[in-house]
Design a protein around this motif. Structure first.
Motif, short mmCIF file in Angstrom:
data_model
loop_
_atom_site.label_atom_id
_atom_site.label_comp_id
_atom_site.label_asym_id
_atom_site.label_seq_id
_atom_site.Cartn_x
_atom_site.Cartn_y
_atom_site.Cartn_z
N TYR A 60 5.27 2.50 -11.25
CA TYR A 60 3.92 2.85 -11.96
C TYR A 60 3.63 4.26 -11.61
N ALA A 61 3.63 5.33 -12.41
CA ALA A 61 3.46 6.73 -11.98
C ALA A 61 2.12 7.25 -12.88
N PRO A 62 1.38 8.00 -12.12
CA PRO A 62 0.21 8.52 -12.70
C PRO A 62 0.65 9.54 -13.96
N LYS A 63 -0.02 9.49 -14.92
CA LYS A 63 0.31 10.03 -16.12
C LYS A 63 -0.17 11.68 -15.76
N LEU A 96 -3.10 1.58 -8.15
CA LEU A 96 -2.45 2.46 -7.25
C LEU A 96 -2.13 3.94 -8.06
N ALA A 97 -1.51 3.76 -9.18
CA ALA A 97 -1.15 4.91 -9.94
C ALA A 97 -2.55 5.79 -10.16
N LYS A 98 -3.47 5.14 -10.61
CA LYS A 98 -4.57 5.46 -10.97
C LYS A 98 -5.25 6.44 -10.02
N GLN A 99 -4.92 6.16 -8.87
CA GLN A 99 -5.57 6.76 -7.57
C GLN A 99 -4.45 7.97 -7.02
N GLY A 100 -3.47 8.15 -7.76
CA GLY A 100 -2.51 9.41 -7.27
C GLY A 100 -1.47 8.85 -6.62
N VAL A 101 -0.92 7.57 -6.58
CA VAL A 101 0.15 6.86 -5.72
C VAL A 101 1.26 6.65 -6.73
#
Length: 301
Positions: A60-63, A96-101
């Protein structure tokens, strides 16, 4: 008293699956500023140990783009060492991805197919895959952290503590930079299985084997040293005595080594809510995790 109630572990998988399925269903009704790459194999199909379903992970990566590589958290699910699936934990990857991880949620083989040493080896191989591949997804291979709940917490602790797991796979330096343990189980199975004080304790021999030296080998308490990476440990105030007592001994051992962990008891929480709370972005675990991995948490609200 150090006890893993037999009834609890019989009921846990069904209750946890139901609760997590509800969380996953709700997940699709919320904004998801992340992209998921699903079912990546972290063990080659040519490997004699390869399992088509259990040797898979999701990233899962941030967009949002970033000029710098992001910290990485590898999450290991729980389930009494004989159940569980990465597919139930998409909410953790997305939060986690939403928060930059960059989050990596893994499967690993389970009992009775294998025992805990093979589970630990699977998790090790997933971390090695992450170190070798995560830059493709915007993650920093030099900032890999492990996280787990319940049995997954015990495995995460073992990966951070026992460098031999990586050395056996030809990796000279343990790539784990820290561990976040959420109501971890199995930190000291050597002590527990030596006593076998309660009816039904023999069930754990399916996962841990018959030999005391083997129980010690997979208990993270006996592998932490003055060189161990930092730990964050979260324990439910109403969780099971086995988890409370072993987590406290783990804290004491690390403190005696000069490696005192971040340690927080969350009042009123029992074992299942300790993982379900991760559905909410602004809970205390995420806020402290972000600082732990080198990010600034967003204000609650």
């Amino acid at each position: 008293m150090f006890r893993m109630p037999t009834l609890f572990f019989r009921v846990l998988p069904a209750v946890l699956v139901l609760a997590l399925l509800l969380a996953v269903a709700t997940e699709y009704a919320t904004a998801r500023p992340s992209r998921r790459t699903q079912d990546l194999a972290y063990v080659p199909a040519t490997d004699s140990a390869y399992h088509d379903q259990r040797h898979r992970l999701d990233v899962y990566a941030p967009k949002a783009s970033s000029p710098a590589l992001r910290p990485v958290v590898v999450f290991i699910h729980g389930g009494n060492w004989n159940s569980g699936s990465k597919n139930l934990y998409s909410f953790i990857g997305r939060r986690l991805a939403k928060q930059g991880v960059v989050a990596v949620i893994i499967n690993y083989r389970l009992a009775p197919l294998v025992q805990v040493p093979q589970m630990a080896d699977d998790c090790t191989r997933a971390v090695i895959w992450t170190a070798n591949n995560i830059t493709k997804y915007g993650g920093d291979p030099n900032r890999i952290f492990v996280m787990g709940h319940s049995a997954g917490g015990g495995l995460a602790a073992l990966l951070a503590a026992d460098n031999r797991l990586f050395a056996r796979r030809g990796v000279a330096q343990n790539p784990v930079r820290g561990a976040i343990l959420d109501d971890p189980a199995g930190l000291d199975m050597f002590d527990y299985l030596q006593k076998k004080q309660y009816a039904g304790d023999a069930q754990y021999l399916v996962s841990f084997g018959q030999k005391p030296e083997g129980w010690r080998e997979v208990s993270a308490l006996y592998h932490v040293t003055t060189q161990s990476p930092p730990f964050l440990v979260y324990v439910g105030g109403e969780t099971y005595p086995s988890i409370q007592s072993s987590s406290e001994r783990f804290r004491q051992k690390l403190t005696a080594l000069g490696r005192a962990p971040g340690y927080r008891v969350l009042p009123g929480k029992n074992h299942i809510p300790m993982v379900l709370q991760l559905y909410w972005q602004h809970n205390i675990i995420y806020r402290e995790l972000l600082a732990f991995v080198g990010l600034t948490p967003r204000p609650a609200g």
